[in-house]
Design an enzyme around this catalytic site. Sequence first.
Site, PDB file in Angstrom:
ATOM      1  N   LYS A  33       6.052  12.367 -94.106  1.00 22.29           N
ATOM      2  CA  LYS A  33       5.309  11.509 -93.227  1.00 22.29           C
ATOM      3  C   LYS A  33       3.984  12.137 -92.828  1.00 22.29           C
ATOM      4  O   LYS A  33       3.095  11.450 -92.321  1.00 22.29           O
ATOM      5  CB  LYS A  33       6.118  11.288 -91.934  1.00 22.29           C
ATOM      6  CG  LYS A  33       7.481  10.705 -92.132  1.00 22.29           C
ATOM      7  CD  LYS A  33       8.231  10.731 -90.783  1.00 22.29           C
ATOM      8  CE  LYS A  33       9.682  10.487 -90.991  1.00 22.29           C
ATOM      9  NZ  LYS A  33      10.470  10.783 -89.770  1.00 22.29           N
ATOM     10  N   GLY A  34       3.870  13.450 -93.030  1.00 21.32           N
ATOM     11  CA  GLY A  34       2.740  14.194 -92.479  1.00 21.32           C
ATOM     12  C   GLY A  34       1.365  13.703 -92.904  1.00 21.32           C
ATOM     13  O   GLY A  34       0.397  13.817 -92.161  1.00 21.32           O
ATOM     14  N   ASP A  58      -1.002  16.662 -96.304  1.00 22.84           N
ATOM     15  CA  ASP A  58      -1.508  17.058 -95.003  1.00 22.84           C
ATOM     16  C   ASP A  58      -1.956  18.525 -95.037  1.00 22.84           C
ATOM     17  O   ASP A  58      -3.092  18.846 -94.735  1.00 22.84           O
ATOM     18  CB  ASP A  58      -0.440  16.834 -93.909  1.00 22.84           C
ATOM     19  CG  ASP A  58       0.942  17.355 -94.306  1.00 22.84           C
ATOM     20  OD1 ASP A  58       1.088  17.965 -95.391  1.00 22.84           O
ATOM     21  OD2 ASP A  58       1.887  17.153 -93.518  1.00 22.84           O
ATOM     22  N   ASP A 116       0.962  25.090 -97.645  1.00 20.04           N
ATOM     23  CA  ASP A 116       1.319  26.401 -97.109  1.00 20.04           C
ATOM     24  C   ASP A 116       1.792  27.290 -98.267  1.00 20.04           C
ATOM     25  O   ASP A 116       0.974  27.942 -98.915  1.00 20.04           O
ATOM     26  CB  ASP A 116       2.404  26.195 -96.039  1.00 20.04           C
ATOM     27  CG  ASP A 116       2.815  27.477 -95.350  1.00 20.04           C
ATOM     28  OD1 ASP A 116       2.103  28.480 -95.494  1.00 20.04           O
ATOM     29  OD2 ASP A 116       3.850  27.480 -94.668  1.00 20.04           O
ATOM     30  N   PHE A 128       1.224  27.833 -86.883  1.00 21.49           N
ATOM     31  CA  PHE A 128       1.869  26.535 -87.051  1.00 21.49           C
ATOM     32  C   PHE A 128       1.064  25.510 -86.262  1.00 21.49           C
ATOM     33  O   PHE A 128       0.913  25.638 -85.045  1.00 21.49           O
ATOM     34  CB  PHE A 128       3.316  26.596 -86.563  1.00 21.49           C
ATOM     35  CG  PHE A 128       4.092  25.365 -86.925  1.00 21.49           C
ATOM     36  CD1 PHE A 128       4.613  25.216 -88.205  1.00 21.49           C
ATOM     37  CD2 PHE A 128       4.290  24.362 -86.001  1.00 21.49           C
ATOM     38  CE1 PHE A 128       5.318  24.069 -88.556  1.00 21.49           C
ATOM     39  CE2 PHE A 128       4.993  23.209 -86.338  1.00 21.49           C
ATOM     40  CZ  PHE A 128       5.509  23.068 -87.615  1.00 21.49           C
ATOM     41  N   ILE A 129       0.531  24.521 -86.957  1.00 19.86           N
ATOM     42  CA  ILE A 129      -0.345  23.558 -86.290  1.00 19.86           C
ATOM     43  C   ILE A 129       0.311  22.172 -86.212  1.00 19.86           C
ATOM     44  O   ILE A 129       1.162  21.843 -87.042  1.00 19.86           O
ATOM     45  CB  ILE A 129      -1.729  23.473 -86.972  1.00 19.86           C
ATOM     46  CG1 ILE A 129      -1.621  23.025 -88.437  1.00 19.86           C
ATOM     47  CG2 ILE A 129      -2.439  24.820 -86.899  1.00 19.86           C
ATOM     48  CD1 ILE A 129      -2.967  22.809 -89.121  1.00 19.86           C
ATOM     49  N   ARG A 142       2.806  13.966 -83.898  1.00 20.51           N
ATOM     50  CA  ARG A 142       2.130  13.394 -85.074  1.00 20.51           C
ATOM     51  C   ARG A 142       0.966  12.483 -84.674  1.00 20.51           C
ATOM     52  O   ARG A 142       0.001  12.322 -85.411  1.00 20.51           O
ATOM     53  CB  ARG A 142       3.111  12.553 -85.905  1.00 20.51           C
ATOM     54  CG  ARG A 142       4.163  13.345 -86.649  1.00 20.51           C
ATOM     55  CD  ARG A 142       4.827  12.449 -87.687  1.00 20.51           C
ATOM     56  NE  ARG A 142       6.112  12.943 -88.145  1.00 20.51           N
ATOM     57  CZ  ARG A 142       6.268  13.826 -89.131  1.00 20.51           C
ATOM     58  NH1 ARG A 142       5.226  14.336 -89.730  1.00 20.51           N
ATOM     59  NH2 ARG A 142       7.474  14.212 -89.496  1.00 20.51           N
TER      60      ARG A 142
HETATM   61  P1  5GP Z   1       4.754  24.126 -98.630  1.00 15.72           P
HETATM   62  O1  5GP Z   1       5.732  23.761 -99.721  1.00 15.72           O
HETATM   63  O2  5GP Z   1       3.317  24.173 -99.101  1.00 15.72           O
HETATM   64  O3  5GP Z   1       5.156  25.380 -97.919  1.00 15.72           O
HETATM   65  O4  5GP Z   1       4.965  22.989 -97.572  1.00 15.72           O
HETATM   66  C1  5GP Z   1       4.026  22.114 -97.161  1.00 15.72           C
HETATM   67  C2  5GP Z   1       4.619  21.244 -96.085  1.00 15.72           C
HETATM   68  O5  5GP Z   1       5.148  22.058 -95.004  1.00 15.72           O
HETATM   69  C3  5GP Z   1       3.539  20.396 -95.462  1.00 15.72           C
HETATM   70  O6  5GP Z   1       3.410  19.173 -96.133  1.00 15.72           O
HETATM   71  C4  5GP Z   1       4.032  20.248 -94.024  1.00 15.72           C
HETATM   72  O7  5GP Z   1       4.923  19.156 -93.938  1.00 15.72           O
HETATM   73  C5  5GP Z   1       4.789  21.535 -93.750  1.00 15.72           C
HETATM   74  N1  5GP Z   1       3.919  22.513 -93.053  1.00 15.72           N
HETATM   75  C6  5GP Z   1       3.347  23.627 -93.568  1.00 15.72           C
HETATM   76  N2  5GP Z   1       2.592  24.260 -92.627  1.00 15.72           N
HETATM   77  C7  5GP Z   1       2.686  23.504 -91.513  1.00 15.72           C
HETATM   78  C8  5GP Z   1       2.102  23.626 -90.187  1.00 15.72           C
HETATM   79  O8  5GP Z   1       1.340  24.538 -89.835  1.00 15.72           O
HETATM   80  N3  5GP Z   1       2.430  22.638 -89.311  1.00 15.72           N
HETATM   81  C9  5GP Z   1       3.250  21.599 -89.616  1.00 15.72           C
HETATM   82  N4  5GP Z   1       3.494  20.703 -88.666  1.00 15.72           N
HETATM   83  N5  5GP Z   1       3.810  21.457 -90.848  1.00 15.72           N
HETATM   84  C10 5GP Z   1       3.518  22.394 -91.787  1.00 15.72           C
END
Ligand code: 5GP
Length: 179
Positions: A42-43, A99, A102, A151-152, A164
């Site tokens: 949903k992000g 969104d 990471d 963490f944002i 959100r």
């Molecule tokens: P990745 O597989 O790149 O680690 O995961 C990405 C997903 O993790 C993003 O689409 C998001 O949903 C979540 N995520 C990663 N960092 C953050 C953050 O700082 N804040 C939030 N709310 N979600 C994050």
Amino acid sequence: MHSDLKKILFTEQQINSAVRKLGAQLSTEYVDKQPIVICVLKGAVLFMVDLVKRMEIPLEMDFMAISSYGDSSQSTGVVRILKDLDRPVEGRHVLIVEDIVDTGLTLAYLKETLLHRHASSVRVVALFDKPEGRKVEISIDYCGYTVPNDFIVGYGLDYAEKYRNLPYVGVLKPEVYCK
Ligand code: 5GP
């Protein structure tokens, strides 16, 4: 500012400015390509909605919902598709709207899945990039802002499904995590 936040990282104006720039760039890159623009629920919803309004070209929108397998606090990159795309991507130019990137594991899985379905091209636009968290090498083709390893929340990004709907992006106070 919401009282659970320690600070604001990006104001509504800063976000709008990045979205406008990305929209203009993508309008040029995808002219005559009629891309399928895929929102990862949903992000990325708020970003997707604002971005497509700035892409002044014919395009299609589709949505995917995914969830990570296993321990939810640690991204494994193995994802389960909860809602798949409505239409095939074969022979189409695909733009994934994320969104934040990471570890890059989710995106690597998604890109591989869509290429496996014979999309003509698969590119990624992410509003935020957190390069310090990266575990796999993944190219983000279009990016709004680089962010530190905090963490944002806000503008689509949640903590336990909250925040959100904030029109800006900020960092939570540590005590909010410990409640
Ligand atoms: P990745 O597989 O790149 O680690 O995961 C990405 C997903 O993790 C993003 O689409 C998001 O949903 C979540 N995520 C990663 N960092 C953050 C953050 O700082 N804040 C939030 N709310 N979600 C994050």
